[in-house]
Design a protein around this motif. Structure first.
Motif, PDB file in Angstrom:
ATOM      1  N   TRP A  29     -14.213 -27.637 -25.523  1.00 41.96           N
ATOM      2  CA  TRP A  29     -14.250 -28.405 -25.235  1.00 41.96           C
ATOM      3  C   TRP A  29     -14.457 -29.114 -26.620  1.00 41.96           C
ATOM      4  CZ3 TRP A  29     -20.928 -27.031 -24.196  1.00 41.96           C
ATOM      5  CH2 TRP A  29     -20.814 -26.937 -22.831  1.00 41.96           C
ATOM      6  N   GLY A  30     -14.281 -30.627 -26.939  1.00 40.33           N
ATOM      7  CA  GLY A  30     -14.128 -31.237 -28.134  1.00 40.33           C
ATOM      8  C   GLY A  30     -14.904 -31.330 -28.585  1.00 40.33           C
ATOM      9  N   ALA A  31     -15.971 -31.630 -29.041  1.00 37.59           N
ATOM     10  CA  ALA A  31     -17.569 -31.044 -29.764  1.00 37.59           C
ATOM     11  C   ALA A  31     -17.292 -30.663 -31.093  1.00 37.59           C
ATOM     12  CB  ALA A  31     -18.640 -31.782 -29.094  1.00 37.59           C
ATOM     13  N   PRO A  32     -17.800 -31.326 -31.888  1.00 42.12           N
ATOM     14  CA  PRO A  32     -17.715 -31.099 -33.097  1.00 42.12           C
ATOM     15  C   PRO A  32     -18.917 -29.329 -33.392  1.00 42.12           C
ATOM     16  CG  PRO A  32     -17.885 -33.370 -33.839  1.00 42.12           C
ATOM     17  CD  PRO A  32     -17.968 -32.894 -32.581  1.00 42.12           C
ATOM     18  N   ALA A  33     -18.091 -28.566 -33.587  1.00 40.95           N
ATOM     19  CA  ALA A  33     -18.853 -27.047 -33.808  1.00 40.95           C
ATOM     20  C   ALA A  33     -20.325 -27.381 -34.442  1.00 40.95           C
ATOM     21  CB  ALA A  33     -18.322 -25.582 -34.459  1.00 40.95           C
ATOM     22  N   GLY A  34     -21.026 -26.300 -33.496  1.00 39.45           N
ATOM     23  CA  GLY A  34     -22.557 -26.982 -33.491  1.00 39.45           C
ATOM     24  C   GLY A  34     -23.781 -28.203 -33.154  1.00 39.45           C
ATOM     25  N   HIS A 148     -27.075 -37.232 -34.555  1.00 38.62           N
ATOM     26  CA  HIS A 148     -28.907 -37.523 -35.029  1.00 38.62           C
ATOM     27  C   HIS A 148     -29.189 -35.357 -35.595  1.00 38.62           C
ATOM     28  CE1 HIS A 148     -32.605 -38.434 -34.645  1.00 38.62           C
ATOM     29  NE2 HIS A 148     -32.982 -36.769 -34.661  1.00 38.62           N
ATOM     30  N   LEU A 149     -27.718 -34.676 -35.299  1.00 37.25           N
ATOM     31  CA  LEU A 149     -27.928 -32.859 -35.240  1.00 37.25           C
ATOM     32  C   LEU A 149     -27.252 -33.063 -36.333  1.00 37.25           C
ATOM     33  CD1 LEU A 149     -27.358 -31.706 -31.911  1.00 37.25           C
ATOM     34  CD2 LEU A 149     -29.908 -32.033 -32.635  1.00 37.25           C
ATOM     35  N   VAL A 150     -26.986 -33.622 -37.008  1.00 35.76           N
ATOM     36  CA  VAL A 150     -25.586 -33.194 -37.660  1.00 35.76           C
ATOM     37  C   VAL A 150     -26.478 -33.705 -39.150  1.00 35.76           C
ATOM     38  CG1 VAL A 150     -24.202 -34.011 -39.102  1.00 35.76           C
ATOM     39  CG2 VAL A 150     -23.455 -33.678 -36.878  1.00 35.76           C
ATOM     40  N   SER A 151     -27.048 -35.219 -39.032  1.00 37.95           N
ATOM     41  CA  SER A 151     -27.823 -35.425 -40.173  1.00 37.95           C
ATOM     42  C   SER A 151     -29.279 -34.821 -40.273  1.00 37.95           C
ATOM     43  CB  SER A 151     -28.503 -37.258 -39.972  1.00 37.95           C
ATOM     44  OG  SER A 151     -29.447 -37.049 -38.798  1.00 37.95           O
ATOM     45  N   ARG A 152     -29.572 -34.131 -39.924  1.00 38.66           N
ATOM     46  CA  ARG A 152     -30.899 -33.654 -39.364  1.00 38.66           C
ATOM     47  C   ARG A 152     -30.488 -32.196 -40.219  1.00 38.66           C
ATOM     48  NH1 ARG A 152     -35.384 -35.379 -38.463  1.00 38.66           N
ATOM     49  NH2 ARG A 152     -36.519 -33.817 -37.895  1.00 38.66           N
ATOM     50  N   GLY A 153     -29.450 -31.472 -40.203  1.00 39.89           N
ATOM     51  CA  GLY A 153     -28.983 -30.309 -40.581  1.00 39.89           C
ATOM     52  C   GLY A 153     -29.248 -29.157 -39.037  1.00 39.89           C
ATOM     53  N   LEU A 154     -29.063 -29.844 -38.381  1.00 37.91           N
ATOM     54  CA  LEU A 154     -29.286 -29.179 -36.814  1.00 37.91           C
ATOM     55  C   LEU A 154     -27.844 -27.908 -36.732  1.00 37.91           C
ATOM     56  CD1 LEU A 154     -32.486 -30.287 -35.701  1.00 37.91           C
ATOM     57  CD2 LEU A 154     -32.480 -28.357 -36.990  1.00 37.91           C
TER      58      LEU A 154
END
Length: 327
Positions: A29-34, A148-154
């Motif tokens: 998978w190429g999406a960033p971890a998390g 969005h998940l990154v911006s919310r620290g999730l």
């Protein structure tokens, strides 16, 4: 080559446990971890829901832009090249339940519990960081959701689900049900106990899922920027760029128009193929939006429903509001 073939088998409904370990799949998978997303939905064959899902597939849009995905229907059938739905049996449901927490929409928990059971047994969700269930008429833009998940620290290890509608007692609306993979694992481990202890006979599936997670110690973090949902009081599903999801759009033309207006086509063209997308060799989105009357889709859905019931014409006049999912 063996691993790639195994993941393709899993993408079409096979068992990844027999194909490869979750860690092996994860490295593809190429999406960033998390921010790796496993997305799924239930659709009814031969309805507008199938039309919408086929349009998503053809345009690398919606759940098909997630890192992995799964679709469910009454019986297995080919949705498109290389993608087959997983049959879970009858999707019949009744309108409106009984009891103090009964839904006024569709009592559909049993069908979704069968789908959740397949998600659990397949094990594919375990390679993701977030599990996202959406309705077919939800316009989902996964690349925006990841940001969005990154911006919310999730984008780290969390045990959370995301309520998405403010001002209501139970705000985990079924247009988009986002939970971390840790939360999903705990939900799966306790789902049978929840079925035995919760009086869910008159509930919608979203309420069952929320109340089950609440009862087993899964945390929650309200996220009222997750979706512009016309079913949430006071919210208009305006398709302006910035939100990860929009709901409801119950025709292929309406869904595609919203997707284009919200920047979905640009996001799909710019994003590298990840996960199952890369294995399928998806093409960039090319379908042009279908025109809608200016501003029609931007009204709260309660207004749209009222206009339909009062004999409204045009794109509203042909909508079948008797949907298996939450209206």
């Amino acid at each position: 080559a063996l691993l790639l073939g195994a993941v393709v088998v899993a993408a079409r409904g096979g068992s990844p446990a027999a194909a490869a370990k979750a860690g092996d799949v994860e490295r593809l998978w190429g999406a960033p971890a998390g921010t790796r997303l496993f997305c799924w939905c239930i659709l009814r064959e031969g309805t507008y829901e199938q039309d919408i899902l086929r349009a998503q597939l053809n345009n690398n849009a919606g759940i098909f832009a997630c890192d992995d995905y799964q679709t469910f229907s009454e019986r297995a059938f080919a949705l498109g090249p290389g993608v087959e739905t997983f049959g879970i049996g009858a999707l019949t449901s009744t309108r409106g339940g009984t009891g103090p927490l009964a839904t006024s929409s569709w009592v559909n928990s049993d069908a979704f519990l069968r789908a959740w059971a397949v998600v659990r047994s397949s094990g594919r969700y375990a390679a993701a960081d977030w599990v996202v269930k959406v309705d077919p008429d939800t316009v989902l833009i996964p690349s925006v959701l990841r940001d969005h998940l990154v911006s919310r620290g999730l984008n780290g290890p969390v045990n959370l689900y995301l309520p998405n509608c403010a001002g209501v007692r139970d705000g985990f609306y079924g247009s988009i049900e986002a939970m971390s993979a840790q939360a999903a694992a705990r939900f799966f481990d306790n789902i049978d106990r929840c079925k035995q202890t919760l009086p869910y006979a008159g509930w919608g599936e979203d309420l069952f899922t929320q109340r089950c997670m609440d009862s087993i110690g899964v945390g929650h973090q309200p996220d009222y920027d997750l979706v512009a949902d016309g079913n949430c009081p006071g919210v208009a599903p305006a398709c302006a760029p910035g939100k990860p999801a929009f709901h409801p759009f119950k025709t292929e033309a309406a869904w595609m128009t919203c997707w284009h207006q919200a920047g979905g086509a640009r996001a799909a063209a710019a994003a590298p193929a990840t996960g199952v997308q890369a294995l399928r060799g998806v093409a960039s989105a090319t379908t042009a939006p279908s025109p809608l009357p200016a501003g029609k889709h931007q009204f709260p859905f309660q207004y749209a429903r009222a206009q339909h019931q009062n004999g409204g014409q045009g794109w509203l006049g042909n909508i079948n509001f008797m949907s298996f999912h939450r209206l």
